[in-house]
Design a protein around this motif. Structure first.
Motif, PDB file in Angstrom:
ATOM      1  N   ASP A 228       0.845  -1.182   0.000  1.00  0.00           N
ATOM      2  CA  ASP A 228       0.000   0.000   0.000  1.00  0.00           C
ATOM      3  C   ASP A 228       0.891   1.247   0.000  1.00  0.00           C
ATOM      4  OD1 ASP A 228      -1.785   2.076   0.472  1.00  0.00           O
ATOM      5  OD2 ASP A 228      -2.443   1.334   2.412  1.00  0.00           O
ATOM      6  N   PRO A 229       0.774   2.095  -1.033  1.00  0.00           N
ATOM      7  CA  PRO A 229       1.634   3.280  -1.112  1.00  0.00           C
ATOM      8  C   PRO A 229       1.522   4.209   0.099  1.00  0.00           C
ATOM      9  CG  PRO A 229       0.501   2.943  -3.194  1.00  0.00           C
ATOM     10  CD  PRO A 229      -0.093   1.975  -2.217  1.00  0.00           C
ATOM     11  N   VAL A 230       0.333   4.340   0.668  1.00  0.00           N
ATOM     12  CA  VAL A 230       0.157   5.209   1.830  1.00  0.00           C
ATOM     13  C   VAL A 230       0.967   4.671   3.009  1.00  0.00           C
ATOM     14  CG1 VAL A 230      -1.503   6.090   3.530  1.00  0.00           C
ATOM     15  CG2 VAL A 230      -2.075   6.109   1.088  1.00  0.00           C
ATOM     16  N   GLU A 231       0.926   3.377   3.233  1.00  0.00           N
ATOM     17  CA  GLU A 231       1.700   2.781   4.327  1.00  0.00           C
ATOM     18  C   GLU A 231       3.195   2.968   4.111  1.00  0.00           C
ATOM     19  OE1 GLU A 231       0.585  -1.275   5.088  1.00  0.00           O
ATOM     20  OE2 GLU A 231      -1.541  -0.751   5.274  1.00  0.00           O
ATOM     21  N   VAL A 232       3.648   2.788   2.869  1.00  0.00           N
ATOM     22  CA  VAL A 232       5.073   2.966   2.563  1.00  0.00           C
ATOM     23  C   VAL A 232       5.477   4.418   2.823  1.00  0.00           C
ATOM     24  CG1 VAL A 232       6.829   2.901   0.743  1.00  0.00           C
ATOM     25  CG2 VAL A 232       5.145   1.042   0.914  1.00  0.00           C
ATOM     26  N   VAL A 233       4.668   5.361   2.349  1.00  0.00           N
ATOM     27  CA  VAL A 233       4.981   6.785   2.537  1.00  0.00           C
ATOM     28  C   VAL A 233       5.033   7.130   4.024  1.00  0.00           C
ATOM     29  CG1 VAL A 233       4.073   9.130   2.241  1.00  0.00           C
ATOM     30  CG2 VAL A 233       4.179   7.576   0.286  1.00  0.00           C
ATOM     31  N   ARG A 234       4.080   6.668   4.778  1.00  0.00           N
ATOM     32  CA  ARG A 234       4.063   6.976   6.214  1.00  0.00           C
ATOM     33  C   ARG A 234       5.293   6.413   6.909  1.00  0.00           C
ATOM     34  NH1 ARG A 234      -2.411   6.107   7.341  1.00  0.00           N
ATOM     35  NH2 ARG A 234      -3.025   8.121   6.437  1.00  0.00           N
ATOM     36  N   LYS A 235       5.699   5.220   6.523  1.00  0.00           N
ATOM     37  CA  LYS A 235       6.911   4.631   7.108  1.00  0.00           C
ATOM     38  C   LYS A 235       8.135   5.467   6.738  1.00  0.00           C
ATOM     39  CE  LYS A 235       9.749   0.433   7.067  1.00  0.00           C
ATOM     40  NZ  LYS A 235      10.980   1.088   6.666  1.00  0.00           N
ATOM     41  N   LEU A 236       8.247   5.847   5.463  1.00  0.00           N
ATOM     42  CA  LEU A 236       9.384   6.659   5.021  1.00  0.00           C
ATOM     43  C   LEU A 236       9.400   8.019   5.710  1.00  0.00           C
ATOM     44  CD1 LEU A 236       9.353   5.835   1.209  1.00  0.00           C
ATOM     45  CD2 LEU A 236      11.083   5.134   2.872  1.00  0.00           C
ATOM     46  N   LYS A 237       8.243   8.625   5.893  1.00  0.00           N
ATOM     47  CA  LYS A 237       8.169   9.926   6.560  1.00  0.00           C
ATOM     48  C   LYS A 237       8.661   9.847   8.004  1.00  0.00           C
ATOM     49  CE  LYS A 237       4.558  12.617   4.343  1.00  0.00           C
ATOM     50  NZ  LYS A 237       3.260  13.267   4.611  1.00  0.00           N
ATOM     51  N   SER A 238       8.483   8.716   8.634  1.00  0.00           N
ATOM     52  CA  SER A 238       8.883   8.576  10.036  1.00  0.00           C
ATOM     53  C   SER A 238      10.386   8.357  10.198  1.00  0.00           C
ATOM     54  CB  SER A 238       8.122   7.424  10.696  1.00  0.00           C
ATOM     55  OG  SER A 238       8.580   6.174  10.208  1.00  0.00           O
ATOM     56  N   GLU A 239      11.071   8.070   9.105  1.00  0.00           N
ATOM     57  CA  GLU A 239      12.517   7.833   9.163  1.00  0.00           C
ATOM     58  C   GLU A 239      13.282   9.149   9.080  1.00  0.00           C
ATOM     59  OE1 GLU A 239      12.116   3.537   6.846  1.00  0.00           O
ATOM     60  OE2 GLU A 239      13.206   5.187   5.890  1.00  0.00           O
ATOM     61  N   ARG A 240      14.541   9.077   9.401  1.00  0.00           N
ATOM     62  CA  ARG A 240      15.413  10.254   9.277  1.00  0.00           C
ATOM     63  C   ARG A 240      15.822  10.422   7.827  1.00  0.00           C
ATOM     64  NH1 ARG A 240      18.831  11.317  14.433  1.00  0.00           N
ATOM     65  NH2 ARG A 240      19.370  12.989  13.028  1.00  0.00           N
ATOM     66  N   GLY A 241      16.086  11.663   7.468  1.00  0.00           N
ATOM     67  CA  GLY A 241      16.560  11.944   6.120  1.00  0.00           C
ATOM     68  C   GLY A 241      15.990  13.242   5.596  1.00  0.00           C
ATOM     69  N   SER A 242      16.294  13.517   4.341  1.00  0.00           N
ATOM     70  CA  SER A 242      15.752  14.717   3.708  1.00  0.00           C
ATOM     71  C   SER A 242      14.429  14.351   3.044  1.00  0.00           C
ATOM     72  CB  SER A 242      16.772  15.316   2.737  1.00  0.00           C
ATOM     73  OG  SER A 242      17.158  14.389   1.749  1.00  0.00           O
ATOM     74  N   GLY A 243      13.985  15.147   2.082  1.00  0.00           N
ATOM     75  CA  GLY A 243      12.662  14.975   1.506  1.00  0.00           C
ATOM     76  C   GLY A 243      12.493  13.701   0.700  1.00  0.00           C
ATOM     77  N   ILE A 244      11.215  13.371   0.487  1.00  0.00           N
ATOM     78  CA  ILE A 244      10.814  12.236  -0.331  1.00  0.00           C
ATOM     79  C   ILE A 244      10.201  12.813  -1.597  1.00  0.00           C
ATOM     80  CG2 ILE A 244       9.374  10.172  -0.457  1.00  0.00           C
ATOM     81  CD1 ILE A 244       9.282  10.413   2.719  1.00  0.00           C
ATOM     82  N   TRP A 245      10.778  12.481  -2.738  1.00  0.00           N
ATOM     83  CA  TRP A 245      10.340  13.021  -4.015  1.00  0.00           C
ATOM     84  C   TRP A 245       9.364  12.054  -4.669  1.00  0.00           C
ATOM     85  CZ3 TRP A 245      13.796  12.441  -8.880  1.00  0.00           C
ATOM     86  CH2 TRP A 245      13.151  12.979  -9.994  1.00  0.00           C
ATOM     87  N   LEU A 246       8.164  12.522  -4.900  1.00  0.00           N
ATOM     88  CA  LEU A 246       7.196  11.787  -5.695  1.00  0.00           C
ATOM     89  C   LEU A 246       7.399  12.246  -7.133  1.00  0.00           C
ATOM     90  CD1 LEU A 246       4.740   9.997  -6.196  1.00  0.00           C
ATOM     91  CD2 LEU A 246       3.298  11.897  -5.413  1.00  0.00           C
TER      92      LEU A 246
END
Length: 190
Positions: A108-126
């Motif tokens: 599920d893309p929403v679950e993946v995005v939420r997991k990635l957002k909770s990690e350290r790092g810079s932005g996530i590019w869609l």
């Protein structure tokens, strides 16, 4: 928390690619390209970085998300994938055969995005496409649209059809270029 940023080129009539998934109709020359090379080095494909000698600092993005059509539109990729300097995720439940450095997921893309957002790092590019953008629309924090001075008439939409659910945003920056491209940045209201 990290932001999910939909950074994409779009036509005046809301298309991010032609019906054949190509981007050939968007201007590849002009003063807006200088801005991309300077300010969005993290979004330049691996082969483009090699050709220009640029080195991304990953301060803007360190992760890229793509739908299958966006991934395939790049043609044959080097062994490290289209964006070897980034963590690369391709979403598909029906395809296979990506480079080892690319994570292919049917999750599920929403679950993946939420997991990635909770990690350290810079932005996530869609990076696209419209189907994936619609699936994660409620998770997008910022839209950066490179509006190109062209009407395509048909093709791949910025967002695929989705259930009626308005999401407000506010314009935080707009930069016109002599090439006719206008870069609009929107912050999504939460």
């Amino acid at each position: 928390m990290r932001e999910l940023v939909y950074y994409v080129a779009v036509s005046l009539d809301g298309y991010i690619a032609a019906p054949d998934d190509s981007f050939d109709d968007f201007p590849m020359q002009g003063d807006h390209i200088d801005m991309i090379l300077r300010d969005y080095t993290d979004t330049i494909p691996t082969l483009g970085l090699r050709a220009t000698g640029l080195t991304p600092d990953l301060s803007r993005f360190d992760t890229v998300l793509m739908g299958w059509n966006t991934y395939k539109a790049g043609g044959i990729h080097p062994p490290e994938g289209p964006y070897g300097h980034l963590r690369q995720y391709v979403f598909s439940r029906n395809h296979g055969g990506v480079e080892p450095a690319v994570t292919l997921t049917g999750d599920d893309p929403v679950e993946v995005v939420r997991k990635l957002k909770s990690e350290r790092g810079s932005g996530i590019w869609l990076a696209g496409g419209g189907i994936l953008a619609s699936a994660v629309a409620g998770e997008i924090d910022r839209l950066i649209l490179k509006v190109n001075p062209i009407l395509l008439g048909s093709g791949k939409r910025l967002f695929a059809e989705r259930a009626y659910s308005p999401i407000g945003s506010r314009l935080v920056a707009s930069t016109p270029f002599e090439s006719g491209v206008v870069v609009n940045e929107y912050a999504v209201d939460r």
